[in-house]
Write a protein that holds these residues in place. Sequence first.
Motif, PDB file in Angstrom:
ATOM      1  N   LEU A  40      13.867  17.708  -0.327  1.00 17.77           N
ATOM      2  CA  LEU A  40      14.995  16.947  -0.855  1.00 17.77           C
ATOM      3  C   LEU A  40      14.531  15.679  -1.564  1.00 17.77           C
ATOM      4  CD1 LEU A  40      17.725  17.408   1.893  1.00 17.77           C
ATOM      5  CD2 LEU A  40      17.384  18.683  -0.231  1.00 17.77           C
ATOM      6  N   LEU A  41      13.474  15.057  -1.075  1.00 17.56           N
ATOM      7  CA  LEU A  41      12.940  13.878  -1.764  1.00 17.56           C
ATOM      8  C   LEU A  41      12.416  14.245  -3.145  1.00 17.56           C
ATOM      9  CD1 LEU A  41      11.016  12.024   1.094  1.00 17.56           C
ATOM     10  CD2 LEU A  41      13.207  11.389   0.062  1.00 17.56           C
ATOM     11  N   GLU A  42      11.810  15.421  -3.261  1.00 13.04           N
ATOM     12  CA  GLU A  42      11.253  15.821  -4.548  1.00 13.04           C
ATOM     13  C   GLU A  42      12.291  16.400  -5.490  1.00 13.04           C
ATOM     14  OE1 GLU A  42       8.794  19.453  -5.825  1.00 13.04           O
ATOM     15  OE2 GLU A  42       7.312  17.905  -5.358  1.00 13.04           O
ATOM     16  N   ASP A  43      13.198  17.217  -4.953  1.00 12.62           N
ATOM     17  CA  ASP A  43      14.047  18.024  -5.817  1.00 12.62           C
ATOM     18  C   ASP A  43      15.536  17.855  -5.553  1.00 12.62           C
ATOM     19  OD1 ASP A  43      15.285  21.133  -5.979  1.00 12.62           O
ATOM     20  OD2 ASP A  43      14.157  20.457  -7.738  1.00 12.62           O
ATOM     21  N   GLY A  44      15.924  17.723  -4.297  1.00 10.21           N
ATOM     22  CA  GLY A  44      17.323  17.521  -3.938  1.00 10.21           C
ATOM     23  C   GLY A  44      18.132  18.777  -3.691  1.00 10.21           C
ATOM     24  N   ARG A  45      17.672  19.928  -4.169  1.00 13.15           N
ATOM     25  CA  ARG A  45      18.466  21.160  -4.027  1.00 13.15           C
ATOM     26  C   ARG A  45      18.444  21.659  -2.585  1.00 13.15           C
ATOM     27  NH1 ARG A  45      15.786  25.472  -7.206  1.00 13.15           N
ATOM     28  NH2 ARG A  45      13.955  24.349  -6.473  1.00 13.15           N
ATOM     29  N   ILE A  46      19.600  22.122  -2.133  1.00 12.95           N
ATOM     30  CA  ILE A  46      19.701  22.674  -0.782  1.00 12.95           C
ATOM     31  C   ILE A  46      20.801  23.732  -0.755  1.00 12.95           C
ATOM     32  CG2 ILE A  46      21.294  20.834  -0.023  1.00 12.95           C
ATOM     33  CD1 ILE A  46      19.873  21.004   2.761  1.00 12.95           C
TER      34      ILE A  46
END
Length: 192
Positions: free
Chosen positions: A67-73
């Motif tokens: 999440l820190l790198e990309d944010g997608r979940i």
Amino acid sequence: MAEFFDALTPAHAAMIERQPMFFVATAAKDGRINLSPKGYDAFRILTPNRVAYLDLGGSGNETNAHLLEDGRITVMFCNFQQPALILRIYGQGRPVVPWDRDWEELAAHFTLMPGTRQIFDIEVESVQTSCGYGVPIMSLERERPTLLKVHAKADPVEWAGKHKTRRTSIDGLPVRTTDRYIAGDPSTIPQD
């Protein structure tokens, strides 16, 4: 047949409320895709477009790093009873650790458990439902108390020191970790 929605509906919320577990998937640009099962009373719908879940210390911290790198979940719920249904929440998430300014606001939605390390705050971008006809019908026997017991018996200083040193994911990505041991509400500590 799959259907997409812009937000969670009351029917979605009712289905989520009945589920004893959920699954979380994240990925960075490179490296492994992380997929984790989650149990306990750890998921909350804050608004139709915002959800959160409480995270306990475990073997890794991949969701935080991704999440820190990309944010997608993606969060997935399967109805293991009738009617068959799979519900996926697609969104952008962020880890909130105990010293963040919005920790208290988010933590107020949960009963903190032993070993709580962070809360994942997720902005819902879309919701998908699908049939789930291939998912078996199963019933919950009981929650597994082992993780809570381990955290409840931990020495707070040792626990904090151990988690403070876990600064990277298994793929070497940075994580925001906590050095604050949370004992949790006494009602969440399993009795032998």
